[in-house]
Write an enzyme that holds these catalytic residues in place. Structure first.
Site, PDB file in Angstrom:
ATOM      1  N   LYS C  95       0.930  -1.196  -0.006  1.00  0.00           N
ATOM      2  CA  LYS C  95      -0.043   0.067   0.097  1.00  0.00           C
ATOM      3  C   LYS C  95       1.215   1.256  -0.019  1.00  0.00           C
ATOM      4  O   LYS C  95       1.444   1.241   0.988  1.00  0.00           O
ATOM      5  CB  LYS C  95      -0.893  -0.077   1.219  1.00  0.00           C
ATOM      6  CG  LYS C  95      -1.734   1.188   1.086  1.00  0.00           C
ATOM      7  CD  LYS C  95      -2.721   1.281   2.524  1.00  0.00           C
ATOM      8  CE  LYS C  95      -3.550   2.709   2.537  1.00  0.00           C
ATOM      9  NZ  LYS C  95      -3.746   3.393   3.812  1.00  0.00           N
ATOM     10  N   GLY C 156      -8.436  10.436   9.228  1.00  0.00           N
ATOM     11  CA  GLY C 156      -8.872  10.605  10.575  1.00  0.00           C
ATOM     12  C   GLY C 156     -10.001  11.680  11.047  1.00  0.00           C
ATOM     13  O   GLY C 156     -10.270  12.048  12.033  1.00  0.00           O
ATOM     14  N   ALA C 182      -9.822   5.840   4.130  1.00  0.00           N
ATOM     15  CA  ALA C 182      -9.673   6.998   4.726  1.00  0.00           C
ATOM     16  C   ALA C 182     -10.951   7.962   4.986  1.00  0.00           C
ATOM     17  O   ALA C 182     -11.474   8.135   3.966  1.00  0.00           O
ATOM     18  CB  ALA C 182      -8.514   8.039   4.336  1.00  0.00           C
ATOM     19  N   GLY C 183     -11.112   8.485   6.065  1.00  0.00           N
ATOM     20  CA  GLY C 183     -12.223   9.192   6.248  1.00  0.00           C
ATOM     21  C   GLY C 183     -13.709   8.520   6.553  1.00  0.00           C
ATOM     22  O   GLY C 183     -14.388   9.003   6.868  1.00  0.00           O
ATOM     23  N   ASN C 204      -9.750   1.583   9.515  1.00  0.00           N
ATOM     24  CA  ASN C 204      -8.800   1.235  10.801  1.00  0.00           C
ATOM     25  C   ASN C 204      -9.499   1.880  11.973  1.00  0.00           C
ATOM     26  O   ASN C 204      -9.769   1.479  12.852  1.00  0.00           O
ATOM     27  CB  ASN C 204      -7.529   1.619  10.497  1.00  0.00           C
ATOM     28  CG  ASN C 204      -6.378   1.275  11.569  1.00  0.00           C
ATOM     29  OD1 ASN C 204      -6.913   0.732  12.429  1.00  0.00           O
ATOM     30  ND2 ASN C 204      -5.076   1.309  11.431  1.00  0.00           N
ATOM     31  N   THR C 205      -9.248   3.439  11.795  1.00  0.00           N
ATOM     32  CA  THR C 205      -9.493   4.086  13.178  1.00  0.00           C
ATOM     33  C   THR C 205     -10.743   4.040  13.545  1.00  0.00           C
ATOM     34  O   THR C 205     -10.914   3.803  14.895  1.00  0.00           O
ATOM     35  CB  THR C 205      -8.989   5.502  12.965  1.00  0.00           C
ATOM     36  OG1 THR C 205      -8.179   5.781  12.255  1.00  0.00           O
ATOM     37  CG2 THR C 205      -9.055   6.418  14.162  1.00  0.00           C
TER      38      THR C 205
END
Lengths: 66, 369, 255
Positions: C95, C156, C182-183, C204-205
């Site tokens: 990645k 994030g 992301a996001g 992930n987050t």
């Protein structure tokens, strides 16, 4: 002799090989890559390769990340 | 690279024939259309809803193209042809007086069009590579490119390398019509010549796009096979070209069969209503595709369609080689349905609150000039 | 089935392995999410804590490792990390992340394209993280990227698919799988990406920092499945265009 290992000074006996360093640090050679002076070392050379004086050694592994 | 694969027509007949009025209304509410939605718009149910299709097509065309119609004219450089296409006035079997323009004669024809105000010329020839080949077209392009914003060709299919040569010489676009995507019918009507090879022809737009052409034109004759099926495969071909050649624009022409020398009767003739449905369906399916309405169609029809979907009109066309310099000349490929000259067509376009534009690009900006 | 390069995946949810409170929670959350591909980062071994080793925690028979180049600020650094990742993991999958701005961590398009061109030639299976830029997506595809990974929103931020129009164009044009990365802060965001036709999402987050990461992992897994199912079932129209009941366009000219 002194080398740099992951950014820190480390005292080693002269003649220490890569295998010796990994054993001293109790690291599993299967999950770590060794970079010496910006060159990735082939695991087949770990036993034979003697770390030179002032070597810049980086020990790198996978960590959590996204 | 994978090739565009044409499904057998029998595979999608139910997609074309089962939709209801409600299905069509639902598709007209969508922004992003699936290929199955195109089938819905080509269905008999959608044929009963032409005003609704027109409304949507006109709104999309206005949003994406503004109130502008691009103008062009064809220059027929040769009527020699090695193919035997049973429907075509240039077919090798037809006993007509053949003519090929010398480079000087072709330049005269093109200058006449430049003087009339055209900036986009489509060079057309029968398929006889021994007569009009790459060297001829490249030389003609080099001689004339400074006078035209766009030079496009509708000649025999060529190799990618040949298209590169022509692009460097100043040719900006390639039109090559499959005539029919129905393989069985294709083989029945293309009896001889290189054109008898269905697959080689099918892959031609991809070869032209690969060579860097700014635009490729595709199309199917209306009259040889079922027009709904042809329209659906045309949409598939269009979507495939878009996906594989994102740098190349695609336009679609609608050669509806009219009487030609040799008096071929199209087996499945399509009328204006069918043409209109096909055109609206493609516009709603692909908002940005160029849609070409040539002088094959009549004045009344072309005036009526301004603003509803087409983006490019020809005008003052003559389909016989040398016909601009010598209006009495015979041996045309097909008879023209709209006999007005450029000024008259432009006047009609302005009357419909649209701007006729003769160029949208200068080939001089192209790399290598 | 999702196919990337020559490998197929049943799950269209890629899991991240950062920011979990413990290895045990991470393992359980990934298991409940159903993810088969997980991203990992490269770092120096912490010599104070040499047993902290993700490769001894995660079952490589179960999870396909996708090393990232997190932290690289230009193509050169990313390529160095790629070589290290290949040496550590014995994998040529990567990645590619090139993020010169430490504040936003937005990807650098120029360096990403440059690194993709080089790494593809070196035999890497490159999955580049990129801004939701349709032309960049096509350029990366032309350079040989195995997927494209546009961001839904700045990383994030948990804002979901802010780049909707651009991601729609990317999906429409792409020949390689599109992975929204992301996001994505909630399962509904992941479902929305899948309904639009994204081939997969990376989360992930949102899982790692949830009140109950294990339950959230499952929630994302279900959302991704639901979104994909909805996409394949073809969504109905939303009804925003003028009703065609009283058309203003006359077709009386037709013969």
């Amino acid at each position: 002799m002194i080398i740099s290992c992951n950014g820190r000074e480390r005292h080693l006996q002269a003649g220490t090989t890569v295998t010796g360093l990994l054993a001293e640090l109790q690291l599993n050679p299967q999950t770590v890559v060794v970079e010496c002076n910006k060159t990735i070392i082939d695991p087949k050379e770990y036993d034979a390769l003697v770390l030179p004086e002032d070597a810049q050694v980086e020990l790198i592994r996978f960590v959590g990340g996204g | 690279m994978s090739l565009f694969a044409v499904p057998d027509f029998s595979e999608f007949q139910s997609l074309l024939h089962s939709p209801t009025t409600t299905d069509v209304e639902a598709v007209l509410q969508k922004d992003k259309l699936h290929i199955n939605d195109l089938a819905t718009l080509l269905s008999p149910a959608a044929g009963e809803m032409l005003p609704a299709l027109a409304l949507r097509s006109a709104a999309i065309t206005s949003q994406r193209f503004g109130h502008v119609i691009q103008m062009y004219a064809p220059v027929y450089v040769s009527s020699f042809c090695n193919n035997n296409c049973v429907y075509c006035g240039f077919s090798a079997e037809n006993k007509i007086a053949r003519r090929m323009l010398s480079l000087d004669e072709a330049e005269v024809e093109m200058n006449i069009l430049a003087d009339r105000g055209f900036s986009h010329v489509l060079l057309v020839s029968g398929e006889a590579p021994g007569k009009v080949g790459v060297a001829y077209l490249a030389e003609l392009a080099r001689r004339t490119r400074d006078r035209f914003a766009a030079l496009t060709i509708e000649v025999q299919p060529l190799s990618s390398a040949d298209y590169c040569t022509l692009f460097e010489a100043g040719i900006t676009g390639v039109a090559v019509y499959q005539e029919t995507y129905d393989r069985a019918v294709y083989e029945q009507v293309h009896l001889a010549g290189k054109k008898a090879d269905y697959d080689y022809r099918l892959e031609t737009p991809a070869r032209a796009a690969e060579a860097g052409m700014r635009e490729v034109g595709i199309g199917a004759l209306m009259g040889l096979s079922d027009w709904r099926s042809e329209g659906l495969v045309l949409g598939m071909h269009l979507a495939w070209l878009r996906k594989h050649f994102w740098r190349t624009n695609v336009s679609v022409s609608f050669p509806r069969m009219r009487p030609a020398e040799g008096a071929y009767e199209p087996p499945l003739p399509a009328g204006e209503k069918e043409l209109t449905q096909l055109l609206f369906a493609l516009r709603i399916f692909d908002w940005d595709v160029g849609l070409v309405l040539s002088t094959r169609e009549e004045e009344r029809y072309r005036n009526g369609m301004i603003g509803l979907g087409p983006t490019r009109y020809s005008a003052g066309s003559c389909t016989a080689p040398g016909g601009y310099a010598n209006p009495e000349i015979e041996g045309e490929q097909f008879s023209v349905g709209d006999h007005r000259d450029l000024q008259e067509v432009c006047a009609s376009i302005r009357l419909k609150n649209h701007d006729p534009v003769c160029k949208d690009w200068d080939a001089t900006f192209q790399k290598g000039f | 089935m999702l196919k990337i390069a020559d490998k197929t995946f049943r799950s269209r949810l890629f899991g991240g392995t950062g920011k979990f409170s413990s290895s045990a929670v991470m393992n359980e959350a990934l298991a409940s999410s159903g993810a088969e591909m997980v991203t990992v980062a490269l770092r120096r071994v912490d010599l104070e804590d040499p047993d902290d080793d993700i490769m001894s925690v995660l079952d490589r028979e179960r999870y396909w490792f996708l090393p990232n180049t997190a932290g690289a600020r230009n193509a050169e650094e990313a390529i160095r990390l790629a070589h290290l990742a290949r040496a550590v993991g014995g994998t040529n999958w990567l990645k590619l992340e090139v993020t010169p701005d430490p504040r936003t961590l937005l990807p650098d398009p120029v360096e990403t394209l440059k690194a993709t061109e080089i790494l593809v030639k070196e035999g890497f299976i490159v999955l580049p993280y990129m801004n939701a830029d349709p032309i960049l997506s096509l350029r990366l595809q032309d350079a040989g990227a195995a997927t494209v990974m546009p961001l839904g929103a700045p990383i994030g931020t948990n804002q979901g698919i802010l780049m909707r129009s651009m991601i729609e164009i990317i999906i429409e044009q792409a020949q390689v799988p599109v992975v929204v990365d992301a996001g994505l802060g909630a399962p509904s965001h992941a479902a929305a990406a899948m309904e639009m036709g994204a081939d997969a999402v990376l989360v992930n987050t949102a899982i790692a920092v949830a009140g109950d990461p294990v339950a959230m992992g499952r929630a994302f897994g279900l959302a991704v499945e639901a979104g994909r199912m909805a996409y394949e079932a073809v969504l109905g129209a939303s009804g925003k265009h003028a009703a065609p009941s009283s058309p203003e366009v006359g077709l009386e000219f037709l013969k």
